[in-house]
Write a protein that holds these residues in place. Structure first.
Motif, short mmCIF file in Angstrom:
data_model
loop_
_atom_site.label_atom_id
_atom_site.label_comp_id
_atom_site.label_asym_id
_atom_site.label_seq_id
_atom_site.Cartn_x
_atom_site.Cartn_y
_atom_site.Cartn_z
N GLU A 138 0.95 -1.21 -0.03
CA GLU A 138 0.14 -0.19 0.30
C GLU A 138 0.98 1.42 0.02
OE1 GLU A 138 -2.82 1.78 -0.97
OE2 GLU A 138 -4.09 -0.63 0.25
N TYR A 139 1.41 1.38 -1.18
CA TYR A 139 2.16 2.38 -1.22
C TYR A 139 2.05 3.76 -1.43
CZ TYR A 139 6.95 0.10 -1.43
OH TYR A 139 8.01 -0.43 -0.85
N GLY A 140 2.46 5.25 -0.97
CA GLY A 140 1.90 6.76 -0.96
C GLY A 140 2.78 7.08 -0.08
N PRO A 141 2.32 8.55 -0.18
CA PRO A 141 3.00 9.52 1.39
C PRO A 141 2.07 9.29 2.16
CG PRO A 141 2.31 10.07 -1.11
CD PRO A 141 1.45 9.19 -1.58
N ALA A 142 2.97 8.44 3.16
CA ALA A 142 3.00 9.05 4.33
C ALA A 142 1.30 9.36 5.27
CB ALA A 142 4.11 8.03 5.59
N GLU A 143 1.67 10.65 5.17
CA GLU A 143 0.94 12.03 5.07
C GLU A 143 -0.84 11.27 4.91
OE1 GLU A 143 0.36 16.85 4.92
OE2 GLU A 143 2.65 15.71 4.60
N GLU A 144 -0.33 10.95 3.55
CA GLU A 144 -1.68 11.32 2.86
C GLU A 144 -2.73 10.04 2.58
OE1 GLU A 144 -1.36 12.75 -1.34
OE2 GLU A 144 -0.59 14.82 -0.14
N ILE A 145 -1.94 8.85 2.52
CA ILE A 145 -3.00 7.03 2.95
C ILE A 145 -4.32 6.80 3.80
CG2 ILE A 145 -2.68 4.70 2.94
CD1 ILE A 145 0.24 4.98 2.02
N SER A 192 0.63 3.58 -5.44
CA SER A 192 0.77 5.50 -4.69
C SER A 192 0.62 6.79 -5.17
CB SER A 192 2.54 5.08 -5.18
OG SER A 192 2.85 5.26 -6.33
N LYS A 193 0.27 6.28 -7.03
CA LYS A 193 -0.81 6.93 -7.65
C LYS A 193 -1.77 7.53 -6.70
CE LYS A 193 3.07 6.21 -11.16
NZ LYS A 193 2.62 5.48 -12.83
N ALA A 194 -2.51 6.10 -6.50
CA ALA A 194 -4.25 7.05 -5.99
C ALA A 194 -4.28 7.00 -5.08
CB ALA A 194 -4.77 5.12 -5.96
N ASN A 195 -3.20 6.77 -4.23
CA ASN A 195 -3.03 7.47 -2.54
C ASN A 195 -3.09 8.63 -2.32
OD1 ASN A 195 -4.37 5.12 -0.79
ND2 ASN A 195 -1.84 4.31 -0.97
N LEU A 196 -2.36 9.60 -3.41
CA LEU A 196 -1.95 10.99 -3.80
C LEU A 196 -3.04 11.56 -4.14
CD1 LEU A 196 0.27 11.21 -6.46
CD2 LEU A 196 0.54 11.50 -4.44
N SER A 197 -3.35 12.89 -2.42
CA SER A 197 -4.41 14.18 -2.34
C SER A 197 -4.21 14.37 -4.17
CB SER A 197 -4.49 14.56 -1.88
OG SER A 197 -3.33 15.28 -0.97
N GLU A 198 -5.34 15.53 -3.73
CA GLU A 198 -5.76 16.47 -5.09
C GLU A 198 -4.78 17.74 -4.77
OE1 GLU A 198 -9.04 18.59 -7.86
OE2 GLU A 198 -9.31 18.08 -5.65
N HIS A 199 -3.40 17.67 -5.91
CA HIS A 199 -2.89 18.58 -5.54
C HIS A 199 -1.56 18.53 -4.83
CE1 HIS A 199 -5.99 21.15 -8.47
NE2 HIS A 199 -6.25 20.94 -8.05
N SER A 200 -1.52 17.76 -4.71
CA SER A 200 -0.44 17.44 -3.51
C SER A 200 1.02 17.53 -3.81
CB SER A 200 -0.46 15.24 -3.37
OG SER A 200 0.58 14.61 -2.17
#
Length: 278
Positions: free
Chosen positions: A85-92, A190-198
């Motif tokens: 479950e990859y992605g920024p630690a702040e945004e997952i 990792s891409k799906a877990n990005l917030s808008e304008h991340s």
């Protein structure tokens, strides 16, 4: 002679599938658990495909009960089910973080607890926990994946201390990159877990580029299946099994020289960031 029984989770693709095929080829009866059982080649003499969702307690109980009802014993459990479950630690989201731990860690814990009474009664058994070189090392976007792999290693070591008195051993395999669907799933997450304008979009782009190159030059799943087999059958098992020299080197640096490892990761990040800007 009693038939040798191995239970393998996450057996529908990649290392789990190759391990199921290898054990069957070498005379074992394989109970291959996965959510997508249609992807497991079935041979009732050697491979039994069983529907299994390791995040569901009822599914775990049914899996173990089916094996014990049909075979009467379990020699080896390979806790292989997992994903990144990859992605920024702040945004997952917390829901996805919990799912990562339920799949990669708690599923293995529950299955092991269900199987251990039988192994203690037979005074023999092997628990093979599939960790990763990422249980010691790490990379950006993999915070929760790495946390699950570090957790399973510590848990496995404590478990081994407790159950070795009963003739049972608990060991870890630490694969590096492997040619399977794992990398593509991690990148998509990792891409799906990005917030808008991340603010992490450039980081995701550079890490994705590096991970894609790394996975292309990685070991074959069949190579790792051989490591699984060694971990399951070696008479005097090690606590850790690694495949290649590069995997061993990376883990050794991460354990003994954490600052050097961190600088190497930062340098790699800067390199792939420059490559993406060209």
């Amino acid at each position: 002679m009693t038939e040798k029984i191995v239970a393998i989770t996450g057996a529908s693709n990649g290392m789990g599938l190759e391990a199921a095929l290898l054990f069957a080829k070498r005379g074992w009866k394989v109970y291959a658990g996965a959510r997508r059982v249609e992807k497991i080649p079935q041979d009732e003499d050697k491979i039994i495909a069983v529907k299994l969702d390791v995040t569901d307690s009822a599914s775990n109980q049914d899996f173990v009960q089916q094996i014990l009802t049909q075979a009467g014993h379990i020699d080896v459990l390979i806790n292989n089910a997992g994903y990144g479950e990859y992605g920024p630690a702040e945004e997952i989201s917390m829901d996805k973080i919990r799912k990562q731990f339920e799949t990669n860690f708690f599923g293995a814990v529950e299955l092991t607890q269900l199987i251990l009474p039988t192994m203690r009664a037979q005074n023999y058994g092997r628990i093979v926990n599939i960790s990763s070189i990422g249980g010691d090392g790490y990379m950006p976007l993999g915070a929760y994946y790495h946390a699950t792999k570090a957790a399973i290693q510590q848990w496995s070591d404590v478990l081994d201390l407790e159950v070795s008195q009963f003739g049972i051993r608990s060991v870890c395999v630490q694969p590096g990159g492997t040619q399977s669907s794992w990398g593509a799933i991690a990148l998509n997450n990792s891409k799906a877990n990005l917030s808008e304008h991340s603010p992490y979009q450039p980081l995701v782009d550079s890490v994705s580029s590096g991970l894609e190159r790394f996975m292309k030059s990685s070991a074959k799943a069949s190579d790792l299946a051989e490591v699984f087999y060694k971990a399951a059958t070696e008479i005097k098992p090690s606590l850790r099994y690694l495949h290649s020299f590069s995997d061993k080197f990376m883990v050794n640096v991460a354990r003994k020289h954490p600052q050097v490892f961190r600088r190497a990761i930062l340098a790699a990040m800067r390199y792939f960031e420059r490559q993406n800007k060209k």
